[in-house]
Design an enzyme around this catalytic site. Sequence first.
Site, short mmCIF file in Angstrom:
data_model
loop_
_atom_site.label_atom_id
_atom_site.label_comp_id
_atom_site.label_asym_id
_atom_site.label_seq_id
_atom_site.Cartn_x
_atom_site.Cartn_y
_atom_site.Cartn_z
N LYS A 57 -3.07 3.30 -4.59
CA LYS A 57 -3.37 1.86 -4.52
C LYS A 57 -4.70 1.70 -3.80
O LYS A 57 -4.77 1.35 -2.62
CB LYS A 57 -2.25 1.14 -3.76
C1 LIG Z 1 -1.14 -1.88 -10.82
C2 LIG Z 1 0.23 -1.96 -10.25
N1 LIG Z 1 1.26 -1.44 -10.94
C3 LIG Z 1 2.51 -1.50 -10.47
C4 LIG Z 1 2.81 -2.10 -9.26
C5 LIG Z 1 4.21 -2.14 -8.75
O1 LIG Z 1 4.38 -1.29 -7.64
P1 LIG Z 1 5.48 -1.56 -6.54
O2 LIG Z 1 6.75 -1.76 -7.25
O3 LIG Z 1 5.49 -0.32 -5.72
O4 LIG Z 1 5.05 -2.76 -5.80
C6 LIG Z 1 1.77 -2.67 -8.51
C7 LIG Z 1 2.04 -3.32 -7.23
O5 LIG Z 1 1.96 -2.75 -6.21
C8 LIG Z 1 0.45 -2.58 -9.01
O6 LIG Z 1 -0.56 -3.10 -8.31
#
Ligand SMILES: Cc1ncc(COP(=O)(O)O)c(C=O)c1O
Length: 321
Positions: free
Chosen positions: A159
């Site tokens: 991230k």
């Molecule tokens: C690009 C992206 N995909 C998927 C997710 C979902 O991840 P999570 O369930 O860990 O929040 C997020 C959010 O964090 C994201 O920014």
Amino acid sequence: MSMVSKYIWMNGELVEFEKATLHFLTPVAHYGLGAFEGIRCYATERGPAVFRLQEHMERLVHSAMVLGFRSLPFSAAQLSEAARLTVSANGFSECYIRPLIYLTDGGWNLNIDNGKPGVGIAVWEWDNYLGPEALEKGVRANISSFTRHHPNIMLTKAKIAGNYVNSTLAKTESVRLGFDEAIMLDPQGYVAECTGENIFVVRGGTIYTPSTMAILEGITRDTIITLARDMGFPVVEQPISRDQLYLADEVFVCGTAAECIGLREIDFRVIGEGKTGAVTRSLQSAFHDVVRGKHNRSQVWLDYVNTSLDVDVRPRAIVPR
Ligand SMILES: Cc1ncc(COP(=O)(O)O)c(C=O)c1O
């Protein structure tokens, strides 16, 4: 949305909200060289509880390592305790938690080794990321004209702040076109994920989702897969084409901010019955129970805020991993 709170935790201490600032010449603002997390804290009968906190903080440390930081001032365990401390100091019963590890003090020659990592954790009250009616009605999406990153261009497992330029391009375009969310295809042309959520397709009682090859490994994605298998649904990770979305009985997306939301329409084609489908509803309900301490998996996945801190949150050198 108000992002105001009393305190933000920065580099080992709670700082008053107005004083939690970075200088204009902080490299993260210029080059996107930071790694962040999105975590939610929910109200439960035992007080506020953070959902899968340690796993989020481990992903944060891994994101920083993937970005290139070779040492960090805090471990995942320390950051977890700092998050609980920040929620508790602000007195929120439900909130969103936003940690950020950012490049500071150098790195202008584009060498991360010449700068240092700074760390902060903010919390604010944030509900209904995709709007108040999204839960029942579902939302409308389109396939973005922007492609999701190839992992050799930007690392999708991490991230990283700069990755979200791609998400912002897509989201802004879709909202300007009148949709609520953008679905992004990977460089091969298969469905990858949305701008801040992973995506699932339901067809004939089976749940399909893209493999983790070119997506963020969502913690909500893992939660939904676990809950779905608990409920007896087969879950298959495989490439998904654009037209498989159109032919689905249900399509839903999930992420920490959005939680679990159905897509009622994609590219002007009605999906299933044009509202949140039955499988999505049953997963929404299990998800709601698990995050609020009412599910047999809650015990493992919730960290209660009002229990004593058991890790020292003062800075020390930590090598990621
Ligand atoms: C690009 C992206 N995909 C998927 C997710 C979902 O991840 P999570 O369930 O860990 O929040 C997020 C959010 O964090 C994201 O920014």
